[in-house]
Scaffold this active site. Structure first.
Site, PDB file in Angstrom:
ATOM      1  N   ASP A 194     -10.833   1.629  -2.527  1.00  9.75           N
ATOM      2  CA  ASP A 194     -11.269   1.257  -1.181  1.00  9.75           C
ATOM      3  C   ASP A 194     -12.787   1.183  -1.086  1.00  9.75           C
ATOM      4  OD1 ASP A 194      -8.677   1.106  -0.256  1.00  9.75           O
ATOM      5  OD2 ASP A 194      -8.658   3.133   0.579  1.00  9.75           O
TER       6      ASP A 194
ATOM      7  N   ASP B 276       0.839  -1.189   0.000  1.00  7.87           N
ATOM      8  CA  ASP B 276       0.000   0.000   0.000  1.00  7.87           C
ATOM      9  C   ASP B 276       0.880   1.247   0.000  1.00  7.87           C
ATOM     10  OD1 ASP B 276      -2.297   1.518   0.053  1.00  7.87           O
ATOM     11  OD2 ASP B 276      -3.087   0.667   1.911  1.00  7.87           O
TER      12      ASP B 276
END
Length: 684
Positions: free
Chosen positions: A504, A437
């Site tokens: 997300d 990430d």
């Protein structure tokens, strides 16, 4: 001397030629093989007034001195002019050199036809052969001309924001210019370095596309040129700039991939999917497992007991991989600490972290882990010991974003630390999946003592070298690319990753729109998608668990919901859907994918075809027909590429001719509770 060159691709060709004075290279033809035999559709046939010849020509790449008005690909302080300096081509790459004899800048324009595809990669290699440093203010990778007509260009692009990435947009550009960029140090959520161009006068006519292989800051613009054609320029941003090219130094621009199809956007998407599979190489045959990620169930409250409880539930459903997300390491009780100190919080796992990993694997699950290697928390041991490792400007305060700072990955000692940390994790524990990430853009982009460092390029280069290192040393570890969702989905990252996290946002109708755009750019085997219970941020209309599963099955299936909150009936349904997905996974990941209708249609549908098997995923997104309470007909999905006189049979034994499925369409019946469907057809 040879003055014209043609590159042959799978079904298309690309032809360039020197202009008569050998001052620059021009595009002659681009399209299906054979279009190069005839007068160029790109050449300017008129006189020029108040501009230069290069400003009206289909120039492949030019410095600002030669193309001062219509847009240059390269801008050097003091400007630059050049002439052809020779053909240096190799067996695989067309290499044509140009030299500025005054300032010593030597530029080689490079072209590579990607084997078995209709993708051509272009880049430029710059060398300073002079005695003085050169300052580069704009560094394009290529100029790309498209022969649009008087109506201008129809541009299709992907835009949005966090939780709304890859939103498909279309605009008509009759005149003037169009621009997208990212200054985030990653491609970003707002825009994607990808663009499709079509003639605005033709409804979904031939499509031409570009996609930039750069994981840092970038720019892309399109302009209607004086001759009427559309010219696209794309490259990395000189951020912070300008870029200093010292005497004897060499600089290579990012690659820009070009693709074309006479079959419109559908055909162009197929070319990009083909290229995604080419980039995957042998790793395309690697199974992308059904995963469970614990983030939405536990967030930072990570304990071995709770994680094992979720892993046991996931294993019963048929999940193949368990991924522990943020919160597993020392000091990570919330988002204010821990980043940089990548040591497991042993006290959170009975018997230690290693015993916990072994317990997960004993359930028949592979084990995965979330990391954010480029970030550091001010409340961390790493920052206390090495505060100079973050980007900073002398005398200026540091800016926190998401309570964290960004490591200067271009510093050799930082690179070695991150590589060592990853090596330690992957050699100490049997980790088969790494979710990388990146949530924090650079702000104070400086390195004290190195005022002219090309920081963006150094960071990207280190990031790529780390991914390359993982590929070579740990070939069995799958890599997921994530950047606060879909902020890092460029071709350079994709070529080094196995899956991409598009957003997300996992809400059903929101995610349908995100995946619709993603599949214009990348193939399904890259598209990680989860089933969760999250409500929509932009379209909150509820949808069934089946809808969410069928949606996630369009790529690489995952689950992110709190399984302890699901009813026994929901778990049974989930197990059935996972079993079905495993049956169709090879077709979804390797078959030809065609998005028939998107989220704005009452019925959205995607077709996957491989050999004699067809899989159709469909979703009810709009108003119902009213049947059976009122007169109404079946919703229909016209399929593509089927054999007209062949017979196709579904799982219920119903038979359809290929002609019926193509011209009448596959029937689907929607109700309030039945809002998604998987249809598997076998050709008899």
């Amino acid at each position: 001397m040879k003055t014209q060159w043609t590159l042959q691709l799978r079904s298309t060709s690309y032809t360039v030629a020197l202009e008569p004075g050998h001052r620059w290279l021009e595009l002659v033809a681009w399209g299906p093989r054979g279009v190069e035999h005839g007068p160029s559709a790109f050449a300017n046939r008129g006189a020029v007034h108040f501009i230069t010849e290069a400003d009206a020509a289909p120039v492949e790449y030019a410095p600002r001195g030669q193309r001062p008005f219509s847009g240059a690909d390269l801008a050097v302080a003091g400007d630059s002019w050049w002439r052809f300096d020779g053909d240096e081509s190799t067996e695989d790459v067309l290499r044509l050199a140009f030299l500025d004899e005054v300032n010593g800048l030597r530029t080689v324009l490079c072209y590579r036809a990607e084997p078995g595809t209709d993708v051509l990669c272009r880049w430029a290699e710059l060398t300073n052969t002079g005695a003085s440093a050169l300052e580069i203010e704009r560094l394009g990778s290529a100029g790309v001309s498209v022969a649009t007509g008087p109506a201008g260009a129809r541009l299709t692009y992907l835009t949005g924001q966090w939780l709304q990435e890859f939103t498909r947009r279309t605009t008509v550009l009759p005149a003037g210019g169009f621009r997208m960029e990212s200054r985030f140090g990653v491609p970003g959520h707002a825009h994607v370095p990808w663009l499709a161009v079509q003639d605005a006068a033709v409804d979904d006519g031939p499509a031409y596309g570009v996609s930039l292989a750069w994981s840092g800051s970038w720019e892309l613009d399109a302009d209607i040129e004086p001759s009427g054609l559309t010219r696209v320029r794309a490259g990395r941003l000189a951020s912070p700039g300008p870029i200093r090219l010292a005497p004897g130094s060499r600089l290579v621009t990012p690659e820009l991939a070009l693709a074309s199809s006479v079959d419109g956007l559908h055909g162009l998407a197929s070319v990009w999917h083909e290229y995604s599979r080419f980039l995957a190489g042998p790793r395309l045959d690697r199974r992308r497992p059904v995963l469970y990620n614990s983030w939405e169930a536990t967030e930072f409250d990570v304990s071995g007991e709770r994680q094992l409880e979720l892993a046991e539930q996931a294993a019963k459903l048929g999940v193949e991989l368990f991924v522990v997300d943020d919160g597993w390491f020392t000091g990570r009780h919330d988002d204010t600490g821990g980043l940089g100190d990548w040591t497991p919080e042993e006290s959170s796992f009975e018997g230690g972290f290693g015993a916990f990993v072994d317990s997960v694997r004993a359930l028949g699950l592979d084990f995965g882990l979330w990391v954010e290697p480029e970030a550091v928390s001010p409340k961390s041991r790493l920052y206390a010991e090495h505060p100079d490792w973050v980007y900073q400007v002398d005398g200026r305060p540091l800016t926190l974003i998401r309570n964290q700072l960004l490591l200067d990955l271009g510093r050799p000692e930082v690179f070695e630390y991150v590589r060592g940390m990853l090596d330690t994790l992957l050699t100490t524990y049997p980790i088969g999946y790494l979710k990388w990430d990146m949530n924090r853009p650079p702000t104070e982009r400086g390195r004290p003592g190195f005022p002219t460092a090309d920081l963006d390029a150094e960071h990207v280069d280190a990031y790529h070298r780390l991914l390359d290192h993982l590929r070579v040393k740990y070939p069995d570890v799958l890599i997921e690319s994530c950047s606060g969702g879909g902020g890092r989905a460029d071709l350079a990252t994709v070529s080094r990753s196995d899956v991409v996290w598009p957003s997300d946002n996992t809400a059903p109708l929101d995610r349908l729109a995100i995946q619709d755009g993603f599949l214009l750019m990348h193939a399904p085997h890259l598209m990680s998608s989860w089933v969760t219970d999250s409500p929509g941020a932009f379209d909150p209309r509820p949808r069934s668990l089946r809808f969410r599963f069928v949606l996630a099955m369009a790529g690489v299936l995952g689950i992110g919901a709190d399984l302890n909150r699901w009813t026994p009936e929901q778990r049974d349904e989930a197990a059935e859907m996972i079993a079905l997905y495993k049956e169709i996974r090879p077709i979804v990941h390797k078959g030809q994918c065609r998005v028939h209708s998107g989220p704005s249609s009452p019925t959205a549908a995607i077709q996957y075809t491989m050999d004699s098997m067809v899989v159709v995923l469909a979703w009810s997104t709009g108003q119902l027909t009213g049947a059976p309470l009122t007169p109404g007909r079946s919703s229909r999905i016209p399929l593509h590429g089927l054999v007209s006189d062949a017979v196709y049979i579904d799982a219920e034994g119903a038979e359809y001719s290929g002609a019926h499925l193509r011209h009448v369409g596959l029937p689907v019946e929607w109700t309030e509770t039945h809002d998604a469907q998987v249809v598997v057809l076998h050709r008899s």
